[in-house]
Design a protein around this motif. Structure first.
Motif, PDB file in Angstrom:
ATOM      1  N   ALA A 109     -35.837 105.085   4.959  1.00  0.00           N
ATOM      2  CA  ALA A 109     -35.925 106.339   4.208  1.00  0.00           C
ATOM      3  C   ALA A 109     -36.636 106.133   2.874  1.00  0.00           C
ATOM      4  O   ALA A 109     -37.434 106.979   2.446  1.00  0.00           O
ATOM      5  CB  ALA A 109     -34.526 106.911   3.991  1.00  0.00           C
ATOM      6  N   VAL A 110     -36.365 105.027   2.220  1.00  0.00           N
ATOM      7  CA  VAL A 110     -37.032 104.715   0.949  1.00  0.00           C
ATOM      8  C   VAL A 110     -38.539 104.589   1.167  1.00  0.00           C
ATOM      9  O   VAL A 110     -39.346 105.128   0.391  1.00  0.00           O
ATOM     10  CB  VAL A 110     -36.463 103.421   0.342  1.00  0.00           C
ATOM     11  CG1 VAL A 110     -37.334 102.927  -0.813  1.00  0.00           C
ATOM     12  CG2 VAL A 110     -35.037 103.644  -0.139  1.00  0.00           C
ATOM     13  N   GLU A 111     -38.927 103.890   2.226  1.00  0.00           N
ATOM     14  CA  GLU A 111     -40.357 103.722   2.510  1.00  0.00           C
ATOM     15  C   GLU A 111     -41.031 105.067   2.750  1.00  0.00           C
ATOM     16  O   GLU A 111     -42.128 105.326   2.231  1.00  0.00           O
ATOM     17  CB  GLU A 111     -40.538 102.827   3.740  1.00  0.00           C
ATOM     18  CG  GLU A 111     -41.996 102.557   4.083  1.00  0.00           C
ATOM     19  CD  GLU A 111     -42.154 101.659   5.293  1.00  0.00           C
ATOM     20  OE1 GLU A 111     -43.308 101.303   5.616  1.00  0.00           O
ATOM     21  OE2 GLU A 111     -41.133 101.315   5.920  1.00  0.00           O
ATOM     22  N   LEU A 112     -40.376 105.946   3.510  1.00  0.00           N
ATOM     23  CA  LEU A 112     -40.943 107.272   3.753  1.00  0.00           C
ATOM     24  C   LEU A 112     -41.050 108.062   2.456  1.00  0.00           C
ATOM     25  O   LEU A 112     -42.053 108.750   2.205  1.00  0.00           O
ATOM     26  CB  LEU A 112     -40.082 108.031   4.766  1.00  0.00           C
ATOM     27  CG  LEU A 112     -40.550 109.438   5.128  1.00  0.00           C
ATOM     28  CD1 LEU A 112     -41.953 109.414   5.726  1.00  0.00           C
ATOM     29  CD2 LEU A 112     -39.572 110.099   6.105  1.00  0.00           C
ATOM     30  N   GLY A 113     -40.013 107.957   1.615  1.00  0.00           N
ATOM     31  CA  GLY A 113     -40.050 108.658   0.336  1.00  0.00           C
ATOM     32  C   GLY A 113     -41.181 108.190  -0.546  1.00  0.00           C
ATOM     33  O   GLY A 113     -41.877 109.004  -1.187  1.00  0.00           O
ATOM     34  N   LEU A 146     -33.487 103.990  -5.465  1.00  0.00           N
ATOM     35  CA  LEU A 146     -34.529 102.999  -5.231  1.00  0.00           C
ATOM     36  C   LEU A 146     -35.933 103.575  -5.372  1.00  0.00           C
ATOM     37  O   LEU A 146     -36.849 102.879  -5.816  1.00  0.00           O
ATOM     38  CB  LEU A 146     -34.348 102.368  -3.850  1.00  0.00           C
ATOM     39  CG  LEU A 146     -33.024 101.615  -3.660  1.00  0.00           C
ATOM     40  CD1 LEU A 146     -32.931 101.039  -2.248  1.00  0.00           C
ATOM     41  CD2 LEU A 146     -32.867 100.508  -4.689  1.00  0.00           C
ATOM     42  N   CYS A 147     -36.121 104.842  -5.018  1.00  0.00           N
ATOM     43  CA  CYS A 147     -37.428 105.473  -5.221  1.00  0.00           C
ATOM     44  C   CYS A 147     -37.655 105.828  -6.693  1.00  0.00           C
ATOM     45  O   CYS A 147     -38.790 105.892  -7.159  1.00  0.00           O
ATOM     46  CB  CYS A 147     -37.561 106.732  -4.364  1.00  0.00           C
ATOM     47  SG  CYS A 147     -37.833 106.422  -2.610  1.00  0.00           S
ATOM     48  N   GLY A 148     -36.579 106.041  -7.402  1.00  0.00           N
ATOM     49  CA  GLY A 148     -36.713 106.417  -8.807  1.00  0.00           C
ATOM     50  C   GLY A 148     -36.857 105.255  -9.751  1.00  0.00           C
ATOM     51  O   GLY A 148     -37.447 105.386 -10.833  1.00  0.00           O
ATOM     52  N   SER A 149     -36.339 104.088  -9.370  1.00  0.00           N
ATOM     53  CA  SER A 149     -36.333 102.958 -10.293  1.00  0.00           C
ATOM     54  C   SER A 149     -37.096 101.741  -9.792  1.00  0.00           C
ATOM     55  O   SER A 149     -37.595 100.956 -10.582  1.00  0.00           O
ATOM     56  CB  SER A 149     -34.885 102.521 -10.563  1.00  0.00           C
ATOM     57  OG  SER A 149     -34.298 102.007  -9.373  1.00  0.00           O
ATOM     58  N   GLY A 150     -37.136 101.571  -8.457  1.00  0.00           N
ATOM     59  CA  GLY A 150     -37.750 100.381  -7.903  1.00  0.00           C
ATOM     60  C   GLY A 150     -36.937  99.129  -8.116  1.00  0.00           C
ATOM     61  O   GLY A 150     -37.412  98.012  -7.888  1.00  0.00           O
ATOM     62  N   ALA A 158     -27.830  95.660  -7.494  1.00  0.00           N
ATOM     63  CA  ALA A 158     -27.125  96.932  -7.699  1.00  0.00           C
ATOM     64  C   ALA A 158     -25.771  96.982  -7.011  1.00  0.00           C
ATOM     65  O   ALA A 158     -24.932  97.827  -7.357  1.00  0.00           O
ATOM     66  CB  ALA A 158     -27.987  98.097  -7.205  1.00  0.00           C
ATOM     67  N   TRP A 159     -25.543  96.094  -6.019  1.00  0.00           N
ATOM     68  CA  TRP A 159     -24.255  96.124  -5.318  1.00  0.00           C
ATOM     69  C   TRP A 159     -23.112  95.944  -6.307  1.00  0.00           C
ATOM     70  O   TRP A 159     -23.226  95.233  -7.297  1.00  0.00           O
ATOM     71  CB  TRP A 159     -24.173  95.017  -4.272  1.00  0.00           C
ATOM     72  CG  TRP A 159     -25.189  95.050  -3.177  1.00  0.00           C
ATOM     73  CD1 TRP A 159     -26.090  94.080  -2.864  1.00  0.00           C
ATOM     74  CD2 TRP A 159     -25.420  96.102  -2.228  1.00  0.00           C
ATOM     75  NE1 TRP A 159     -26.868  94.448  -1.795  1.00  0.00           N
ATOM     76  CE2 TRP A 159     -26.468  95.688  -1.383  1.00  0.00           C
ATOM     77  CE3 TRP A 159     -24.838  97.354  -2.020  1.00  0.00           C
ATOM     78  CZ2 TRP A 159     -26.962  96.471  -0.341  1.00  0.00           C
ATOM     79  CZ3 TRP A 159     -25.320  98.144  -0.971  1.00  0.00           C
ATOM     80  CH2 TRP A 159     -26.366  97.700  -0.151  1.00  0.00           C
ATOM     81  N   GLY A 160     -21.982  96.590  -5.996  1.00  0.00           N
ATOM     82  CA  GLY A 160     -20.804  96.439  -6.840  1.00  0.00           C
ATOM     83  C   GLY A 160     -20.629  97.600  -7.797  1.00  0.00           C
ATOM     84  O   GLY A 160     -21.248  98.661  -7.656  1.00  0.00           O
ATOM     85  N   VAL A 161     -19.787  97.403  -8.775  1.00  0.00           N
ATOM     86  CA  VAL A 161     -19.401  98.470  -9.701  1.00  0.00           C
ATOM     87  C   VAL A 161     -20.177  98.352 -11.002  1.00  0.00           C
ATOM     88  O   VAL A 161     -20.130  97.319 -11.678  1.00  0.00           O
ATOM     89  CB  VAL A 161     -17.890  98.410  -9.990  1.00  0.00           C
ATOM     90  CG1 VAL A 161     -17.486  99.526 -10.958  1.00  0.00           C
ATOM     91  CG2 VAL A 161     -17.084  98.515  -8.700  1.00  0.00           C
ATOM     92  N   GLY A 162     -20.909  99.410 -11.330  1.00  0.00           N
ATOM     93  CA  GLY A 162     -21.587  99.490 -12.613  1.00  0.00           C
ATOM     94  C   GLY A 162     -22.828  98.641 -12.750  1.00  0.00           C
ATOM     95  O   GLY A 162     -23.305  98.428 -13.879  1.00  0.00           O
ATOM     96  N   ASN A 163     -23.395  98.179 -11.625  1.00  0.00           N
ATOM     97  CA  ASN A 163     -24.553  97.286 -11.706  1.00  0.00           C
ATOM     98  C   ASN A 163     -25.886  97.993 -11.547  1.00  0.00           C
ATOM     99  O   ASN A 163     -26.925  97.445 -11.920  1.00  0.00           O
ATOM    100  CB  ASN A 163     -24.428  96.178 -10.655  1.00  0.00           C
ATOM    101  CG  ASN A 163     -23.257  95.263 -10.934  1.00  0.00           C
ATOM    102  OD1 ASN A 163     -22.952  94.973 -12.086  1.00  0.00           O
ATOM    103  ND2 ASN A 163     -22.584  94.816  -9.878  1.00  0.00           N
ATOM    104  N   ALA A 164     -25.901  99.181 -10.963  1.00  0.00           N
ATOM    105  CA  ALA A 164     -27.159  99.916 -10.802  1.00  0.00           C
ATOM    106  C   ALA A 164     -27.663 100.369 -12.171  1.00  0.00           C
ATOM    107  O   ALA A 164     -26.909 100.902 -12.982  1.00  0.00           O
ATOM    108  CB  ALA A 164     -26.954 101.120  -9.884  1.00  0.00           C
ATOM    109  N   LYS A 165     -28.944 100.159 -12.419  1.00  0.00           N
ATOM    110  CA  LYS A 165     -29.512 100.474 -13.736  1.00  0.00           C
ATOM    111  C   LYS A 165     -30.249 101.816 -13.762  1.00  0.00           C
ATOM    112  O   LYS A 165     -30.295 102.489 -14.777  1.00  0.00           O
ATOM    113  CB  LYS A 165     -30.476  99.359 -14.168  1.00  0.00           C
ATOM    114  CG  LYS A 165     -29.850  97.961 -14.176  1.00  0.00           C
ATOM    115  CD  LYS A 165     -28.629  97.903 -15.078  1.00  0.00           C
ATOM    116  CE  LYS A 165     -28.016  96.501 -15.067  1.00  0.00           C
ATOM    117  NZ  LYS A 165     -26.754  96.444 -15.830  1.00  0.00           N
ATOM    118  N   GLY A 166     -30.872 102.170 -12.635  1.00  0.00           N
ATOM    119  CA  GLY A 166     -31.628 103.409 -12.606  1.00  0.00           C
ATOM    120  C   GLY A 166     -32.946 103.260 -13.355  1.00  0.00           C
ATOM    121  O   GLY A 166     -33.370 102.158 -13.677  1.00  0.00           O
ATOM    122  N   PRO A 167     -33.619 104.398 -13.626  1.00  0.00           N
ATOM    123  CA  PRO A 167     -33.171 105.765 -13.329  1.00  0.00           C
ATOM    124  C   PRO A 167     -33.314 106.100 -11.847  1.00  0.00           C
ATOM    125  O   PRO A 167     -33.868 105.317 -11.088  1.00  0.00           O
ATOM    126  CB  PRO A 167     -34.136 106.604 -14.169  1.00  0.00           C
ATOM    127  CG  PRO A 167     -35.394 105.791 -14.167  1.00  0.00           C
ATOM    128  CD  PRO A 167     -34.956 104.359 -14.241  1.00  0.00           C
TER     129      PRO A 167
END
Length: 386
Positions: free
Chosen positions: A80-84, A110-114, A120-129
């Motif tokens: 889905a990310v690749e299609l996006g 993943l499409c917004g931040s790369g 990102a796995w786990g709690v509070g590790n995803a940075k974004g945007p």
């Protein structure tokens, strides 16, 4: 009063038929090119068609990814990310059950931040945007439209999650009409799932358990307890369906901030290894985990018993009311036609030891349980459920 943080979805639209107005509701947020993430069953039923037509009439170019499976794999997410990325999308819409909504969350991230998902796995590790995100649930169970969590399957049977407030969508659209055609067994399993969310959020020993989550959990149990049997028995009852959808959302808001615990930790290996639907996995272990917890949480469970089953208010003794609450939950699953034993979903007695080992991997959930749980405790619970 303990300090706490409460996060939830910025805008919630609750209205029958709202999905047919998705263009006006969402186009200003998601931009001119969106990826709509759904599953093949909903696409075949044409349940997405009014939403797609509304988006197109609002000038939005829509690319549809309709390959989401139950317990979605990481490979599905990356497809889905690749299609996006190929479609140069400006926003993401998740349309479906919890699996589609969870995939949509990670696609937006993943499409917004790369960023590298491994970080990102786990709690509070995803940075974004992340990209703008709109979620439209078609089941009343997961509450995913108001939670900061996405769960996917890694390597065939391991459940792994990203938990971050970044994943909360910009808009949640709750349209009870989308749930009118749900089969009874899905209605039952997802409804029990929502009740588990409320119960575990209320009893969670997480440091962020808070008055708002407790209030929402109780309101959710009141709606779910009063309407789940009607929704299963009379699936076209719009009022019951709406109450279930709202109850599911309230439970989602509760556990999004006061996280779930051992019921989910023991349910995940059942779903991951044996592909049992998540709501049913929860239902299979629910009474057994609550009985295990009762030695330290009887007063807590007793305090919400009458929210789900009003007649239990007449039981004055806390321990008796707690025990009655647990038995009523077990009986409810039976009345709704759900399987009650692990053996009934193809799990062999020899499998329970490995299930217990796998459950211990869910440390982020087990730490929230009212009573500490060892691998031996988990094994005994699985044995009781078998």
């Amino acid at each position: 009063m303990n300090s706490f943080i409460f996060n939830t979805t910025a805008q919630i639209v609750f209205r029958p038929g709202a999905a047919g107005d998705l263009g006006p509701l969402a186009s200003g947020k998601v931009g001119g090119s969106v990826l709509l993430v759904t599953d093949p069953g909903l696409r075949k039923l044409a349940l997405c068609d009014p939403a797609l037509a509304s988006l197109k009439s609002s000038g939005v170019t829509v690319t549809v990814f309709d390959e989401v499976e139950p317990d979605p794999s990481f490979a599905t997410v990356m497809s889905a990310v690749e299609l996006g990325r190929l479609s140069a999308i400006t926003g993401v819409i998740g349309f479906g059950g919890g699996s589609s909504l969870d995939v949509a969350k990670l696609v937006a991230l993943l499409c917004g931040s790369g960023e590298d998902i491994e970080n990102a796995w786990g709690v509070g590790n995803a940075k974004g945007p992340r990209l703008p995100l709109v979620l439209v649930p078609t089941t009343a169970g997961t509450g995913s439209e108001v939670t900061p969590v996405s769960i996917v399957t890694i390597g065939g049977d391991e459940k792994r999650g990203v938990s971050s407030s970044i994943l909360l969508p910009d808009i949640a659209v709750l349209d009870a009409d989308l749930t009118l055609g749900l089969p009874p067994h899905i209605t039952a399993a997802t409804g029990i799932d929502a009740m588990v969310h409320a119960i575990e959020a209320f009893a969670s020993k997480n440091a962020n358990n808070n008055p708002l989550s407790k209030m929402l959990a109780r309101s959710a149990l009141q709606l779910l307890g009063a309407n789940i049997e009607r929704a299963v028995e009379v699936g076209r009852d719009r009022a019951a369906r709406g109450a279930m959808l709202l109850g599911s959302m309230l439970a989602g808001q509760a556990f999004a901030n006061s996280p779930v615990a051992a019921v989910h930790a023991l349910a995940y290996p059942i779903g991951g290894r044996f592909h049992v639907p998540h709501g049913l996995s929860n239902a299979l272990v629910l009474p057994h985990v609550l009985r295990f917890n009762a030695s330290v949480a009887a007063a807590t469970y007793a305090s919400i018993a009458a929210d789900a089953f009003p007649h239990l208010a007449s039981v004055s003794d806390e321990e008796e009311r707690c025990a009655a609450f647990i038995e009523h939950l077990a009986d409810l699953s039976a009345r709704l036609g759900l399987q009650r034993r692990l053996r009934e979903v193809g799990i062999q007695q020899d499998d329970v030891a490995s299930l217990a080992r796998d459950a211990m991997k869910q440390a982020r959930l087990l730490v929230n349980n009212p009573r500490d749980m060892t691998e031996m405790d988990a094994l005994e619970i699985y044995r009781a459920a078998w």
